[in-house]
Design a protein around this motif. Structure first.
Motif, PDB file in Angstrom:
ATOM      1  N   LEU A   1       0.804  -1.220   0.000  1.00  0.00           N
ATOM      2  CA  LEU A   1       0.000   0.000   0.000  1.00  0.00           C
ATOM      3  C   LEU A   1       0.838   1.272   0.000  1.00  0.00           C
ATOM      4  O   LEU A   1       0.308   2.366   0.147  1.00  0.00           O
ATOM      5  CB  LEU A   1      -0.965  -0.010   1.188  1.00  0.00           C
ATOM      6  N   ASN A   2       2.168   1.143  -0.150  1.00  0.00           N
ATOM      7  CA  ASN A   2       3.004   2.326  -0.313  1.00  0.00           C
ATOM      8  C   ASN A   2       2.760   2.918  -1.692  1.00  0.00           C
ATOM      9  O   ASN A   2       2.552   2.196  -2.659  1.00  0.00           O
ATOM     10  CB  ASN A   2       4.487   1.973  -0.167  1.00  0.00           C
TER      11      ASN A   2
ATOM     12  N   ASN B   1       0.847   0.803   9.315  1.00  0.00           N
ATOM     13  CA  ASN B   1      -0.491   0.375   8.930  1.00  0.00           C
ATOM     14  C   ASN B   1      -1.175   1.444   8.100  1.00  0.00           C
ATOM     15  O   ASN B   1      -0.925   2.639   8.281  1.00  0.00           O
ATOM     16  CB  ASN B   1      -1.340   0.100  10.171  1.00  0.00           C
ATOM     17  N   LEU B   2      -2.070   1.009   7.232  1.00  0.00           N
ATOM     18  CA  LEU B   2      -2.945   1.932   6.510  1.00  0.00           C
ATOM     19  C   LEU B   2      -4.224   2.043   7.335  1.00  0.00           C
ATOM     20  O   LEU B   2      -4.843   1.037   7.661  1.00  0.00           O
ATOM     21  CB  LEU B   2      -3.278   1.394   5.116  1.00  0.00           C
TER      22      LEU B   2
ATOM     23  N   GLN C   1      -6.072   8.607  11.773  1.00  0.00           N
ATOM     24  CA  GLN C   1      -4.639   8.425  11.651  1.00  0.00           C
ATOM     25  C   GLN C   1      -4.068   8.129  13.033  1.00  0.00           C
ATOM     26  O   GLN C   1      -4.701   8.422  14.054  1.00  0.00           O
ATOM     27  CB  GLN C   1      -3.943   9.618  10.996  1.00  0.00           C
TER      28      GLN C   1
ATOM     29  N   LEU D   1      -7.776   8.483   4.556  1.00  0.00           N
ATOM     30  CA  LEU D   1      -6.734   7.446   4.569  1.00  0.00           C
ATOM     31  C   LEU D   1      -5.479   8.035   5.194  1.00  0.00           C
ATOM     32  O   LEU D   1      -5.175   9.211   5.004  1.00  0.00           O
ATOM     33  CB  LEU D   1      -6.359   7.018   3.155  1.00  0.00           C
ATOM     34  N   SER D   2      -4.723   7.190   5.872  1.00  0.00           N
ATOM     35  CA  SER D   2      -3.461   7.629   6.448  1.00  0.00           C
ATOM     36  C   SER D   2      -2.515   6.448   6.532  1.00  0.00           C
ATOM     37  O   SER D   2      -2.901   5.358   6.944  1.00  0.00           O
ATOM     38  CB  SER D   2      -3.696   8.202   7.847  1.00  0.00           C
ATOM     39  N   LYS D   3      -1.287   6.675   6.132  1.00  0.00           N
ATOM     40  CA  LYS D   3      -0.239   5.658   6.255  1.00  0.00           C
ATOM     41  C   LYS D   3       1.039   6.354   6.721  1.00  0.00           C
ATOM     42  O   LYS D   3       2.003   6.507   5.988  1.00  0.00           O
ATOM     43  CB  LYS D   3      -0.036   4.918   4.928  1.00  0.00           C
TER      44      LYS D   3
END
Length: 162
Positions: free
Chosen positions: A4-5, A120-121, A126, A31-33
């Motif tokens: 998911l990067n 984690n995504l 977040q 979304l947050s990673k």
């Protein structure tokens, strides 16, 4: 998960419906990673409050700054309304494009490569480096999609109507 990067060109699309507006300088994350207390370590895609108005935004590190903000460009959001928000990054053209309901609402010419990480995504919030969650999305999210390519204008219009 490394899958998911974001690397190279990409597109992210989602449907969203806010149930409350944001106060000044607040965030509602789609979304947050990354870890919000560390800084330059991933990407975020969400709703930011700018001068007490809610507008779409995407930020990718190391350019976590106003350089990746779309600007208002008519992309302000109201509560209890469904919106399709799509962000597209064309790496070869060094350009971020922001779409709301299939309409182009902002363009940023910027060269960057989002930082890959093993974090984690998160959907709808977040996390910080201790695992505490925050910046929750107040509303409904649907049909969140990530692509490892640039979506065409026709594909973006299709996503915004189906």
């Amino acid at each position: 998960n490394h899958i998911l990067n974001l690397s190279g060109s990409f597109s992210i699309s989602s449907w969203l419906n806010l149930t409350s507006l944001l106060s000044a300088n607040a965030v509602q994350m789609i979304l947050s990673k990354h870890w919000r207390d560390i800084g330059a370590d991933g990407y975020t895609y969400g709703i930011w409050a700018v001068s007490s108005t809610s507008q779409i935004n995407f930020q990718a590190f190391p350019d976590y700054s106003v350089n990746t903000y779309p600007g208002t460009s008519g992309a302000l959001l109201n509560i209890n309304t469904w919106y399709n928000f799509t962000v597209v990054f064309n790496q070869s053209g060094n350009q971020l494009r922001y779409y709301l309901n299939g309409n182009l609402v902002g363009v940023k010419n910027i060269a960057f490569a989002p930082i890959s990480n093993t974090k984690n995504l998160y959907i709808g919030c977040q996390a910080n480096s201790t695992g505490s969650l925050g910046d929750y999305f107040n509303g409904k999210l649907d049909d969140i999609r990530m692509y490892n390519r640039v979506l065409s204008e026709n594909e973006i219009r299709y996503l915004s109507t189906n």
